[in-house]
Design a protein around this motif. Sequence first.
Motif, PDB file in Angstrom:
ATOM      1  N   SER A  24      30.750  22.280   0.516  1.00  0.00           N
ATOM      2  CA  SER A  24      29.286  22.427   0.498  1.00  0.00           C
ATOM      3  C   SER A  24      28.850  23.879   0.332  1.00  0.00           C
ATOM      4  CB  SER A  24      28.679  21.848   1.780  1.00  0.00           C
ATOM      5  OG  SER A  24      29.266  22.448   2.911  1.00  0.00           O
ATOM      6  N   GLU A  25      29.776  24.813   0.511  1.00  0.00           N
ATOM      7  CA  GLU A  25      29.429  26.225   0.332  1.00  0.00           C
ATOM      8  C   GLU A  25      29.746  26.705  -1.073  1.00  0.00           C
ATOM      9  OE1 GLU A  25      31.493  28.251   3.477  1.00  0.00           O
ATOM     10  OE2 GLU A  25      30.511  27.051   5.018  1.00  0.00           O
ATOM     11  N   GLY A  26      30.220  25.793  -1.915  1.00  0.00           N
ATOM     12  CA  GLY A  26      30.611  26.182  -3.271  1.00  0.00           C
ATOM     13  C   GLY A  26      29.547  25.866  -4.298  1.00  0.00           C
ATOM     14  N   GLU A  27      29.854  26.231  -5.520  1.00  0.00           N
ATOM     15  CA  GLU A  27      28.938  26.042  -6.648  1.00  0.00           C
ATOM     16  C   GLU A  27      28.982  24.591  -7.144  1.00  0.00           C
ATOM     17  OE1 GLU A  27      26.782  28.370  -9.805  1.00  0.00           O
ATOM     18  OE2 GLU A  27      28.091  29.243  -8.291  1.00  0.00           O
ATOM     19  N   VAL A  28      27.829  24.061  -7.538  1.00  0.00           N
ATOM     20  CA  VAL A  28      27.778  22.726  -8.143  1.00  0.00           C
ATOM     21  C   VAL A  28      27.590  22.890  -9.654  1.00  0.00           C
ATOM     22  CG1 VAL A  28      26.430  20.597  -8.338  1.00  0.00           C
ATOM     23  CG2 VAL A  28      26.871  21.591  -6.079  1.00  0.00           C
ATOM     24  N   TYR A  29      28.410  22.183 -10.420  1.00  0.00           N
ATOM     25  CA  TYR A  29      28.279  22.175 -11.878  1.00  0.00           C
ATOM     26  C   TYR A  29      27.667  20.833 -12.267  1.00  0.00           C
ATOM     27  CZ  TYR A  29      31.217  26.238 -11.381  1.00  0.00           C
ATOM     28  OH  TYR A  29      31.702  27.465 -10.995  1.00  0.00           O
ATOM     29  N   GLU A  30      26.367  20.866 -12.484  1.00  0.00           N
ATOM     30  CA  GLU A  30      25.627  19.607 -12.659  1.00  0.00           C
ATOM     31  C   GLU A  30      26.103  18.823 -13.869  1.00  0.00           C
ATOM     32  OE1 GLU A  30      21.431  20.034 -12.497  1.00  0.00           O
ATOM     33  OE2 GLU A  30      21.457  20.777 -10.432  1.00  0.00           O
TER      34      GLU A  30
END
Length: 110
Positions: free
Chosen positions: A52-58
């Motif tokens: 949850s602290e990482g980047e999301v690649y939509e």
Amino acid sequence: MPERIAIGQEADFVDKPVKRVDYETHRVVVVRIEGDYYALGDKCSHANFSLSEGEVYEAEREIECWKHGSTFSLLDGKPQSLPAVKPVPVYEIEVESGTVYLLIPEERQK
Ligand code: FES
């Protein structure tokens, strides 16, 4: 029967589309992308760091572990890049009357 846990309102996710949910022994990251919800075990399968602290690649429907850079599919929890090699668990989400629910499958209940 899956256990159904209310984890917030849809409006909460519009402003903040990534949410960590701690419930009993479950640590889950819930992500909203274009109105769809995805939920994975929040603990990276490589080591104990929070997805949850990482980047999301939509576009790719992936979330990245910030520690060493493995990305995980939001669809099936499988790692898409090293060093993680094991999947993280996938959870289901339901939305009813604007409330978002996390489903804990029977086999993963205490
Ligand atoms: S702890 Fe997540 S990739 Fe290493």
